[in-house]
Design a protein around this motif. Structure first.
Motif, PDB file in Angstrom:
ATOM      1  N   SER A  73       0.804  -1.233   0.000  1.00  0.00           N
ATOM      2  CA  SER A  73       0.000   0.000   0.000  1.00  0.00           C
ATOM      3  C   SER A  73       0.833   1.277   0.000  1.00  0.00           C
ATOM      4  O   SER A  73       0.414   2.278  -0.568  1.00  0.00           O
ATOM      5  CB  SER A  73      -0.968   0.011   1.180  1.00  0.00           C
ATOM      6  OG  SER A  73      -0.266   0.157   2.395  1.00  0.00           O
ATOM      7  N   SER A  74       1.998   1.259   0.612  1.00  0.00           N
ATOM      8  CA  SER A  74       2.810   2.479   0.639  1.00  0.00           C
ATOM      9  C   SER A  74       4.041   2.376  -0.260  1.00  0.00           C
ATOM     10  O   SER A  74       4.866   3.285  -0.289  1.00  0.00           O
ATOM     11  CB  SER A  74       3.235   2.788   2.077  1.00  0.00           C
ATOM     12  OG  SER A  74       4.021   1.719   2.586  1.00  0.00           O
ATOM     13  N   ASP A  76       6.371   2.590  -3.430  1.00  0.00           N
ATOM     14  CA  ASP A  76       6.479   3.465  -4.596  1.00  0.00           C
ATOM     15  C   ASP A  76       7.785   3.100  -5.302  1.00  0.00           C
ATOM     16  O   ASP A  76       8.725   3.869  -5.333  1.00  0.00           O
ATOM     17  CB  ASP A  76       6.464   4.927  -4.164  1.00  0.00           C
ATOM     18  CG  ASP A  76       6.410   5.875  -5.344  1.00  0.00           C
ATOM     19  OD1 ASP A  76       6.044   5.434  -6.454  1.00  0.00           O
ATOM     20  OD2 ASP A  76       6.759   7.060  -5.165  1.00  0.00           O
ATOM     21  N   ASN A  86      -2.295  -1.559  -5.978  1.00  0.00           N
ATOM     22  CA  ASN A  86      -2.888  -0.378  -5.358  1.00  0.00           C
ATOM     23  C   ASN A  86      -4.074   0.169  -6.137  1.00  0.00           C
ATOM     24  O   ASN A  86      -5.016   0.695  -5.543  1.00  0.00           O
ATOM     25  CB  ASN A  86      -1.820   0.687  -5.138  1.00  0.00           C
ATOM     26  CG  ASN A  86      -0.874   0.302  -4.023  1.00  0.00           C
ATOM     27  OD1 ASN A  86      -1.293  -0.171  -2.969  1.00  0.00           O
ATOM     28  ND2 ASN A  86       0.405   0.467  -4.247  1.00  0.00           N
ATOM     29  N   TRP A 103      -6.624   0.290   3.176  1.00  0.00           N
ATOM     30  CA  TRP A 103      -5.970   0.183   1.864  1.00  0.00           C
ATOM     31  C   TRP A 103      -6.934   0.701   0.823  1.00  0.00           C
ATOM     32  O   TRP A 103      -8.099   0.278   0.745  1.00  0.00           O
ATOM     33  CB  TRP A 103      -5.600  -1.262   1.591  1.00  0.00           C
ATOM     34  CG  TRP A 103      -4.653  -1.492   0.455  1.00  0.00           C
ATOM     35  CD1 TRP A 103      -4.030  -0.563  -0.331  1.00  0.00           C
ATOM     36  CD2 TRP A 103      -4.220  -2.764  -0.024  1.00  0.00           C
ATOM     37  NE1 TRP A 103      -3.235  -1.174  -1.257  1.00  0.00           N
ATOM     38  CE2 TRP A 103      -3.318  -2.531  -1.107  1.00  0.00           C
ATOM     39  CE3 TRP A 103      -4.484  -4.075   0.338  1.00  0.00           C
ATOM     40  CZ2 TRP A 103      -2.710  -3.559  -1.794  1.00  0.00           C
ATOM     41  CZ3 TRP A 103      -3.876  -5.096  -0.353  1.00  0.00           C
ATOM     42  CH2 TRP A 103      -2.983  -4.845  -1.411  1.00  0.00           C
TER      43      TRP A 103
END
Length: 193
Positions: A73-74, A76, A86, A103
């Protein structure tokens, strides 16, 4: 017509517990977490990418959904799988979660009956307890087994206890350079022999 596709990473002796990392799932004193890490390669990545290309939403059991929140979810990292995870609509089946707000694009379902009422294609990655329940309810249409060439001797198995008689036919397969077999199955229509 809605279709449910399941992808399960499994050892030769049927273990599905703790594929990704040592601390992923230590229930029952399981000490072999991370057993799948040594088997990743381009062929396996391409096979898993085929699943990402399918339309539809994702379906999770509570434990896998919560674990994936931490992993994806976080993140990158520019990984196309991260972006897919996501952006996709995600359903989580749980009787204990209060909400699915942790989420993005997640929707809370309370039971397999709620899953059966959905009218969109769904894909399940992991979530062995949920897969057992979906299979028992006759809801699994497609199954991809990612079979790793090792045995662990302990750990949660894909099917523990009786499973209903269900016939599947092999619809495709691939073997990776590291010996992983990716086998794609489709449920045979009821009454077919």
């Amino acid at each position: 017509m809605r279709s449910i596709s399941v992808t399960m990473f499994v050892t030769l002796d049927g273990v599905v517990q703790g594929l990704g990392r040592p601390d992923e799932d230590t229930r029952g004193g399981f000490a072999h977490g991370g057993w799948g890490a040594a088997y990743g390669d381009e062929v396996l990545g391409a096979e898993m990418g085929k699943g990402m290309a399918q339309s539809g939403a994702m379906l999770f059991g509570r434990r896998t959904w919560q674990d994936f929140i931490g992993a994806w979810s976080s993140a990158d990292d520019g990984n196309p799988f991260t972006a897919h995870m996501n952006a996709a609509r995600k359903y989580v089946v749980s009787g204990s979660l209060e909400s699915a707000d942790a989420w993005q694009n997640s929707v809370l379902l309370r039971s397999v009956d709620d899953v059966a009422a959905l009218d969109e294609d769904l894909s399940v990655i992991g979530s062995a307890a949920l897969v057992r329940s979906l299979h028992a309810a006759g809801l699994v249409d497609h199954c991809t087994l990612v079979i790793h060439p090792l045995t662990l001797g302990t750990g949660a198995r894909l099917f523990e206890g009786p499973a209903p008689l269900t016939r599947f036919e092999l619809t495709g397969s691939a073997v990776t350079p590291k010996g992983v077999i990716v086998a794609h199955y489709t449920r045979v229509s009821p009454g077919a022999r």
